[in-house]
Design an enzyme around this catalytic site. Sequence first.
Site, PDB file in Angstrom:
ATOM      1  N   GLY A 144       3.836   1.648  -6.712  1.00 37.59           N
ATOM      2  CA  GLY A 144       5.031   1.059  -6.038  1.00 37.59           C
ATOM      3  C   GLY A 144       5.140   1.101  -4.667  1.00 37.59           C
ATOM      4  CB  SER A 145       4.466   0.549  -2.123  1.00 42.58           C
ATOM      5  OG  SER A 145       3.228  -0.309  -2.749  1.00 42.58           O
ATOM      6  NE  ARG A 146      10.190  -2.989   2.729  1.00 45.92           N
ATOM      7  CZ  ARG A 146      11.055  -2.784   3.506  1.00 45.92           C
ATOM      8  NH1 ARG A 146      12.107  -2.018   2.628  1.00 45.92           N
ATOM      9  NH2 ARG A 146      11.478  -2.719   4.732  1.00 45.92           N
TER      10      ARG A 146
END
Length: 232
Positions: A189-191
Amino acid sequence: MLNSILSIFVPVHREGYRFIAIFAAVTLVLFWLLPDFFGWLGVVATLWCAYFFRDPERVTPQDPNLVISPADGRISAIEQVAIPPELALEGDKLTRISVFMNVFDVHVNRSPVDGEVLQMSYIAGKFINAELDKASEHNERQALTLELPDKRRIGVVQIAGLVARRIVGFTSQGARLQAGQRFGLIRFGSRVDVYLPEGTAVRVCVGQLAVAGETVLADLSGSGPAPTGRKA
């Protein structure tokens, strides 16, 4: 039928092998020590882990003017922002496109353009929700400055999120990347933010789903107006 199911999980990136092995070992212990219900929960968790680390092949458009999405996920923001000091980019503000990856998206990141890794910077930080704007300044992140053959530069920043705890790089300063080439991975989970040079035309809308190595984010030639989107 079995081949169709297996195709969802393969190929799996090598970075995931040990995590899948750990999940599988814990599952066996759960079956041994606890009621079967907990063991089956372990099976589901192990399958999810294999799914998370999948690394499918992609077909990347071959056009030097196109900026390709570096990540699978949702376009969470398109805005003019101040340039992070860790990026070797000119100007006060540039257009930033943010792609948010949830825990079900492919997390292997790909180069948005053909270019040389002019600079790499790792910044230790917090692990707040990667969808929040302040994550660009406060979260753990790795920043790459890519220089194109015409000397224009693009910034790419991998940002760890609420659950993510490790950014893994597959490249180094001075390396030459091709558009669509794998350059890193963020766990759980990240960007990824892309900073575009002036005069670039955006080709996506906020809320749109992007596919790493395939979806066109922007056109460096600057031709045409920015698209508008609506839910249908």
